[in-house]
Design a protein around this motif. Structure first.
Motif, PDB file in Angstrom:
ATOM      1  N   LEU A  42       6.546  -1.284   4.424  1.00 12.40           N
ATOM      2  CA  LEU A  42       7.909  -0.753   4.453  1.00 12.40           C
ATOM      3  C   LEU A  42       8.175   0.161   3.261  1.00 12.40           C
ATOM      4  CD1 LEU A  42       9.893  -3.924   5.589  1.00 12.40           C
ATOM      5  CD2 LEU A  42       9.322  -1.911   6.950  1.00 12.40           C
ATOM      6  N   GLY A  43       7.656  -0.231   2.087  1.00 13.43           N
ATOM      7  CA  GLY A  43       7.832   0.619   0.914  1.00 13.43           C
ATOM      8  C   GLY A  43       7.130   1.950   1.064  1.00 13.43           C
ATOM      9  N   ALA A  44       5.884   1.922   1.547  1.00 15.94           N
ATOM     10  CA  ALA A  44       5.138   3.168   1.740  1.00 15.94           C
ATOM     11  C   ALA A  44       5.779   4.033   2.815  1.00 15.94           C
ATOM     12  CB  ALA A  44       3.687   2.850   2.110  1.00 15.94           C
ATOM     13  N   ALA A  45       6.267   3.391   3.877  1.00 19.27           N
ATOM     14  CA  ALA A  45       6.928   4.140   4.942  1.00 19.27           C
ATOM     15  C   ALA A  45       8.189   4.814   4.429  1.00 19.27           C
ATOM     16  CB  ALA A  45       7.261   3.213   6.111  1.00 19.27           C
ATOM     17  N   LEU A  97      -1.063   5.294   3.972  1.00 18.61           N
ATOM     18  CA  LEU A  97      -1.068   3.885   3.553  1.00 18.61           C
ATOM     19  C   LEU A  97      -0.194   3.041   4.480  1.00 18.61           C
ATOM     20  CD1 LEU A  97      -0.846   4.270  -0.335  1.00 18.61           C
ATOM     21  CD2 LEU A  97      -2.847   3.599   1.015  1.00 18.61           C
ATOM     22  N   ALA A  98       0.987   3.570   4.819  1.00 16.44           N
ATOM     23  CA  ALA A  98       1.877   2.834   5.729  1.00 16.44           C
ATOM     24  C   ALA A  98       1.232   2.662   7.094  1.00 16.44           C
ATOM     25  CB  ALA A  98       3.212   3.564   5.857  1.00 16.44           C
ATOM     26  N   ALA A  99       0.550   3.695   7.578  1.00 18.96           N
ATOM     27  CA  ALA A  99      -0.086   3.621   8.904  1.00 18.96           C
ATOM     28  C   ALA A  99      -1.224   2.608   8.919  1.00 18.96           C
ATOM     29  CB  ALA A  99      -0.589   5.002   9.314  1.00 18.96           C
ATOM     30  N   VAL A 100      -2.062   2.642   7.878  1.00 19.07           N
ATOM     31  CA  VAL A 100      -3.175   1.685   7.804  1.00 19.07           C
ATOM     32  C   VAL A 100      -2.642   0.260   7.673  1.00 19.07           C
ATOM     33  CG1 VAL A 100      -5.136   0.935   6.430  1.00 19.07           C
ATOM     34  CG2 VAL A 100      -4.797   3.369   6.864  1.00 19.07           C
ATOM     35  N   SER A 156      13.089  10.763  11.397  1.00 17.43           N
ATOM     36  CA  SER A 156      11.842  10.931  12.155  1.00 17.43           C
ATOM     37  C   SER A 156      10.686  10.226  11.454  1.00 17.43           C
ATOM     38  CB  SER A 156      11.525  12.417  12.318  1.00 17.43           C
ATOM     39  OG  SER A 156      12.532  13.074  13.058  1.00 17.43           O
ATOM     40  N   GLY A 157      10.642  10.338  10.136  1.00 17.88           N
ATOM     41  CA  GLY A 157       9.586   9.665   9.383  1.00 17.88           C
ATOM     42  C   GLY A 157       9.668   8.152   9.490  1.00 17.88           C
ATOM     43  N   LEU A 158      10.889   7.605   9.426  1.00 21.47           N
ATOM     44  CA  LEU A 158      11.046   6.157   9.588  1.00 21.47           C
ATOM     45  C   LEU A 158      10.598   5.711  10.975  1.00 21.47           C
ATOM     46  CD1 LEU A 158      14.507   5.597   7.840  1.00 21.47           C
ATOM     47  CD2 LEU A 158      12.242   4.959   6.974  1.00 21.47           C
ATOM     48  N   ALA A 159      10.950   6.504  12.002  1.00 24.33           N
ATOM     49  CA  ALA A 159      10.520   6.165  13.359  1.00 24.33           C
ATOM     50  C   ALA A 159       9.000   6.224  13.477  1.00 24.33           C
ATOM     51  CB  ALA A 159      11.169   7.116  14.359  1.00 24.33           C
TER      52      ALA A 159
END
Length: 702
Positions: free
Chosen positions: A130-133, A160-163, A457-460
Motif C-alpha cells: 500500500l505504501g509503494a502503491a 515494487l507494489a506490483a511484485v 488511475s495509479g491507485l486503481a
C-alpha cells in the motif's frame, strides 16, 4: 455466469379448481413473469456472447472470401444465413436442455468474499504494498504537473507494489480452498440496470460528434466498399486501387468490410450505416462488456462499481489518448471497440476459463480473439501482452496447462492471420508509425493522465489486485499490474520499439488493464464499520468522491476541449459545413482528374464518396510513399497552396498540377492569392457557394 441454456421454469402448481379455469390464469401469469425475469437476467450474457460469435464468424468468412474472390455483399448474405442457422440451433439446444432439466450455468453462485485476518508477515507485506502503491500513484500523477519528478520514482515504486501485490495474492491462493469462490449470478434487477445504462450509452452516441483524422481511412474504406462492392487490396485513397497499399495497414480487419457490405446490401450510405446503426449497437455492446467484467471481479456492490466506471468514461476525456475518447466518441473505429469491449471480455473469459476449464469459455476465448483481429491490427500486439500477463500469473500457482491452452486459444488466429497476410502481401513496413514514439512517462500521462485523475488511475492500477474478488480475479489483476509496471520502467518501451518496429502503437500498452473496471473497484473497498449499513454508506461516499473528482479535475467527453460537438439530433461525425461542402462538390459537373481543395475538405470528401478522388486525403499517409519523392512533394505543395499557407509561383504549380492530373480546384473565397492565380494556370471558374464555407471552384479548361 448465467447463460441462455440455463433458463428453467418451475412447473405450475396443481390447479385446485380443476375444470373451472379460474386458477390456471394466475399460474400462467406467474410462469410468464418468471420467464421474462430469467430472460432479462441472462440478456447481457446472451447479447455480448452472441455478438462476439457473430462477428468472429463474419471475420472468418471475410478471410475465406479471399480464396474465392467473393464480393463483400455475397459474404454478408452468407453470414446472415449462417447467423440464422446458429440462432435456431442455439434455441433448440436450450429447449432440449430445459426440458431435460440439465443445468448449463458454468458459474456457481456465491456470496460476498469472506474477510479473514491475514498472517502477520502478510500484514507487513500488505502495508509495504500500500505504501509503494501510494508513492507510485502520487508521483506518477504529479509527473505531468509543475512538480519536477524523475520518472524512476513512480516506476520503481510501482514495480515494487506490483511484485508485492502478486506475492500477496499468490500466497492467499495457495492457502485458500481448492474450490473457487465465484461471483453470484446477476439478479434480474442488476441485469435490468445494466441494460438500461447500456441503452442510454447507445443513445448518447447519436448526439456527440468527434471527427478524427483517421476517419478518412477507416470510414473512407467502408464508403469505398459500399459503393463498389469490392475489397481494395491496394491503395484506395491516392489511387483507384492501383498503388501499393499502406504497409502498416494489412487488410486483416473486417469491421470496415462489414460496414460497407451492410450498407451495400441494405442500400444506405456507408457513413449512415456506421453512425446511425452500428455505432449505437457497438456502444451498447461495450457497456455490457464493462458490466460483465465489473460484476465478475467486484467482491461486493457491483452496480456501484459499474456506475463509477461508466462515469469515468464520460467524465475523463480531453486528451486524444484518454480512454473516454475511445468509448463513445471513437467506437466507430475498430480500435475503439477493441479497448472498450474486447479487453474487458477477454479478462472475463479468461477468468471463467481458469475457474471452470469449460469448453464454452475456451470457445468464447477463440471467438473473441478472432473478433479482436477483425477490429484492429493492434490486437496482434496487445493480446499477447494481456494473455502473457494472465498466463504468467496462473503459472505462479501451478496452472501451467490451463495457461498454455488459453494462450494458444487466444493468440493462434490473430498471430496466424498476420503471418499469412504478410506471406501473401509482403513484409509489413510501418514507416509512418516509426515517426512517433512515447516513452513510459508520456504513455502514462496520455492514457492514465496526471494530476488528481492520474493519482486515482495509479491507485486503481497498483491496488487493483487487492480490491478484486479473491483468487482468479485478484490473480489476473495482479498479473496485469505487474506486466504494465514492467513496461513503465524507463527503457523497456524503447526496447520493445526497437524489436517490433511499430512504435506508434506502444502508447496503447495500458489498454491491457481494463482500467475502467479497476477504477470502479475503488469504491468496493471494505471500510471497517460496525454495521453493514455504515459500510454501504462508506462505499457510496467513496463513489461520490471519485465521480466528483472526475467532474472537477478532468475534461468530459462533451467538452469542446475533447474536440467534440454536441448536437440536438442524430448526426454524422463531421463538421456540418465541411459535410455540406463535400456533398456540394460531389454534385458539381466536374471534369476528369483529381480534386484540389483545402486539406480539411479533402479529408472529408472520401467519407462522403469514393467517386471524387482528392490530391491529399491526409498528410500523415504520405510517409508511406517517401516524403522526399516527387509524389509527396507535389501533393504537399498544392495542398498548402489551397490552404493559403504558402504562395508558390505559377511556374512551380503548373508542373505539379500536370503530373497529378488535377481537374478541379476549389478554394475558400478568403484565399485571394489562390483565386487570382488559378485562372493563370489554365482553369476557369464554374461554381461558387455562399457561407457557411464560401468557396469558388475552377475547372480545367479544355
Amino acid at each position: 455466469m448465467a447463460n441462455v441454456d440455463s433458463i428453467a421454469v418451475a412447473p405450475a402448481e396443481p390447479d385446485p379448481t380443476s375444470g373451472t379455469g379460474q386458477a390456471s390464469r394466475p399460474a400462467t401469469a406467474r410462469v410468464g413473469l418468471s420467464r421474462v425475469r430469467a430472460l432479462v437476467a441472462v440478456a447481457p450474457v446472451v447479447l455480448t456472447d452472441g455478438a462476439v460469435i457473430a462477428f468472429a464468424l463474419f471475420t472468418v468468412l471475410y478471410h475465406l472470401a479471399f480464396l474465392g474472390d467473393l464480393r463483400p455483399s455475397v459474404t454478408f448474405r452468407i453470414w446472415l444465413l449462417a447467423c440464422v442457422v446458429l440462432a435456431v440451433v442455439a434455441v433448440l439446444r436450450a429447449r432440449r436442455r430445459r426440458a431435460a432439466g440439465t443445468p448449463t450455468d458454468s458459474t456457481p453462485t456465491g456470496q460476498e468474499d469472506p474477510v479473514s485476518a491475514p498472517p502477520a508477515a502478510d500484514r507487513r507485506l500488505l502495508i509495504g504494498v500500500l505504501g509503494a502503491a501510494a508513492v507510485a500513484a502520487v508521483s506518477a500523477g504529479a509527473a505531468g504537473t509543475r512538480i519536477n519528478l524523475s520518472w524512476w520514482i513512480p516506476a520503481v515504486a510501482g514495480l515494487l507494489a506490483a511484485v508485492g501485490g502478486l506475492l500477496l495474492v499468490r500466497q492467499a491462493w495457495l492457502r485458500g480452498p481448492v474450490s473457487t469462490p465465484a461471483a453470484p449470478a446477476p439478479t434480474t434487477a442488476q441485469s435490468a440496470y445494466a441494460l438500461v445504462i447500456s441503452v442510454l450509452v447507445g443513445i448518447s452516441s447519436f448526439f456527440m460528434s468527434r471527427n478524427t483524422p483517421d476517419d478518412v481511412y477507416y470510414v473512407g474504406k467502408s464508403v469505398w466498399i459500399a459503393e463498389r462492392d469490392l475489397i481494395p487490396l491496394n491503395d484506395f485513397l491516392f489511387s483507384e486501387n492501383v498503388l501499393p497499399a499502406m504497409g502498416s495497414q494489412p487488410p486483416i480487419p473486417s469491421i470496415e468490410v462489414f460496414d460497407g457490405a451492410f450498407a451495400n446490401v441494405v442500400g444506405i450510405h456507408a457513413s449512415s450505416a456506421l453512425w446511425y446503426v452500428l455505432l449505437p449497437i457497438m456502444a451498447v455492446f461495450a457497456a455490457l462488456a464493462l458490466w460483465r467484467l465489473t460484476h465478475r471481479w467486484a467482491p461486493r456492490r457491483p452496480l456501484l462499481a459499474f456506475t463509477v466506471a461508466i462515469a469515468y468514461l464520460y467524465l475523463v476525456a480531453g486528451g486524444d489518448a484518454a480512454l473516454g475518447t475511445f468509448h463513445v466518441l471513437r467506437l466507430h473505429e475498430g480500435k475503439g471497440v477493441f479497448v472498450s469491449a474486447v479487453i474487458p471480455l477477454m479478462w472475463l473469459y479468461l477468468t471463467e476459463w481458469f475457474d471452470t476449464r469449460s469448453r464454452r469459455s475456451l470457445v468464447l476465448i477463440v471467438a473473441l480473439s478472432i473478433t479482436a483481429i477483425g477490429l484492429t491490427n493492434t490486437a496482434a500486439i496487445i493480446l499477447p501482452m494481456l494473455v502473457g500477463a494472465a498466463g504468467f500469473a496462473m503459472m505462479l500457482v501451478g496452472r501451467w496447462k490451463a495457461a498454455i491452452v488459453a494462450a494458444v486459444a487466444a493468440l493462434a488466429y490473430p498471430i496466424g492471420s498476420l503471418v499469412v497476410s504478410r506471406l501473401a502481401l509482403g513484409v509489413m513496413t510501418a514507416t509512418g508509425a516509426d515517426d512517433t514514439f512515447f516513452d513510459a512517462a508520456h504513455t502514462y500521462r496520455r492514457t492514465l493522465l496526471f494530476g488528481v485523475v492520474g493519482v486515482i488511475s495509479g491507485l486503481a492500477l497498483w491496488c487493483g489486485a487487492l480490491l478484486a474478488r479473491r483468487r482468479t480475479p485478484a490473480l489476473l489483476a495482479a498479473g496485469a499490474t505487474l506486466a504494465l509496471s514492467v513496461m513503465f520502467v524507463p527503457g523497456v518501451l524503447e526496447v520493445l520499439s526497437a524489436l517490433s518496429g511499430v512504435s506508434v502503437v506502444l502508447w496503447r500498452v495500458p489498454w491491457l488493464l481494463a482500467l475502467p473496471t479497476l477504477i470502479g473497484l475503488l469504491c468496493t473497498v471494505r471500510v471497517p464499520a460496525p454495521t453493514a449499513a455504515l459500510r454501504r454508506a462508506a462505499s457510496g461516499g467513496i463513489a461520490v468522491l471519485l465521480v466528483a473528482s472526475f467532474a472537477l479535475f478532468a475534461t468530459p467527453v462533451w467538452s469542446s476541449k475533447s474536440w467534440v460537438e454536441v448536437r440536438t439530433s442524430p448526426t454524422w461525425k463531421l463538421l456540418p459545413h465541411r459535410q455540406s461542402i463535400a456533398f456540394w462538390i460531389k454534385g458539381l459537373d466536374r471534369p476528369q482528374g483529381l480534386l484540389l481543395a483545402p486539406q480539411t475538405v479533402m479529408r472529408t470528401v472520401p467519407i462522403i464518396t469514393s467517386e471524387v478522388r482528392v490530391v491529399l486525403p491526409r498528410e500523415f499517409y504520405l510517409v508511406e510513399y517517401d516524403l522526399n519523392s516527387q509524389f509527396a512533394k507535389d501533393r504537399m505543395l498544392l495542398a498548402e497552396f489551397a490552404d493559403g499557407t504558402t504562395s508558390p509561383a505559377p511556374a512551380e504549380l503548373a508542373p505539379a498540377l500536370d503530373r497529378l492530373d488535377v481537374g478541379t480546384i476549389c478554394v475558400y473565397n478568403g484565399n485571394r492569392y489562390a483565386r487570382d492565380t488559378v485562372p493563370e494556370l489554365g482553369y476557369q471558374e464554374f461554381a461558387t457557394r455562399s457561407s457557411p464555407g464560401a468557396m469558388t471552384c475552377f475547372r480545367r479548361a479544355d
